[in-house]
Design an enzyme around this catalytic site. Structure first.
Site, short mmCIF file in Angstrom:
data_model
loop_
_atom_site.label_atom_id
_atom_site.label_comp_id
_atom_site.label_asym_id
_atom_site.label_seq_id
_atom_site.Cartn_x
_atom_site.Cartn_y
_atom_site.Cartn_z
N ARG A 203 3.76 109.94 76.20
CA ARG A 203 3.31 111.10 75.42
C ARG A 203 3.17 110.73 73.94
O ARG A 203 2.18 111.05 73.30
CB ARG A 203 4.30 112.25 75.59
CG ARG A 203 3.92 113.48 74.77
CD ARG A 203 4.83 113.57 73.55
NE ARG A 203 4.39 114.64 72.69
CZ ARG A 203 4.24 114.52 71.39
NH1 ARG A 203 4.48 113.39 70.77
NH2 ARG A 203 3.84 115.52 70.67
N HIS B 119 0.04 109.74 69.18
CA HIS B 119 0.07 109.08 67.87
C HIS B 119 -0.78 107.82 67.77
O HIS B 119 -1.01 107.33 66.67
CB HIS B 119 1.51 108.75 67.49
CG HIS B 119 2.36 109.98 67.40
ND1 HIS B 119 2.19 110.95 66.44
CD2 HIS B 119 3.38 110.40 68.18
CE1 HIS B 119 3.07 111.92 66.62
NE2 HIS B 119 3.80 111.62 67.67
#
Length: 113
Positions: A74, A79
């Site tokens: 995730r 990111h």
């Protein structure tokens, strides 16, 4: 514990969606389809976000679930989105997600009729 049940349901729904998004999809089409790449990445991100919010008690009670790998994925999607490994993402949705569904389904309360 109710919150964890809701989060597990969220994970299950996102996992099922990721499988649905790749239904009848070939590796070649996936490589060329940013629509499918984004949809599957978002579903995988949602799985990780819900996993991140599950209590430590629930994680400890279910060590068979790879919590930290799911959460790590995730973070990677959220990111470092422009550097995702499409091959790995395809492998995850083809192999890891079905196994994850099998681990989560027994933990989610049945739907009310």
């Amino acid at each position: 514990m109710w919150r964890d049940s809701a989060l597990l349901l969220d994970r299950l729904i996102a996992a099922r969606e990721s499988r649905e998004f790749c239904k009848d999809l070939t590796w070649g089409v996936f490589q060329q389809s940013s629509l499918h790449q984004h949809a599957i990445a978002k579903a995988l991100e949602n799985i990780g976000e819900a996993a991140r919010k599950v209590s430590d008690e629930t994680r400890a009670a279910h060590p068979e679930i790879p919590w930290f790998q799911i959460i790590g994925l995730r973070h990677r999607i959220a990111h470092d989105y422009f550097h995702l490994d499409l091959t790995r993402m395809w492998e995850i949705v083809q192999h890891d997600v079905p196994a994850l569904i099998g681990m989560i389904e027994p933990l989610v309360p049945p739907e009310e009729p």
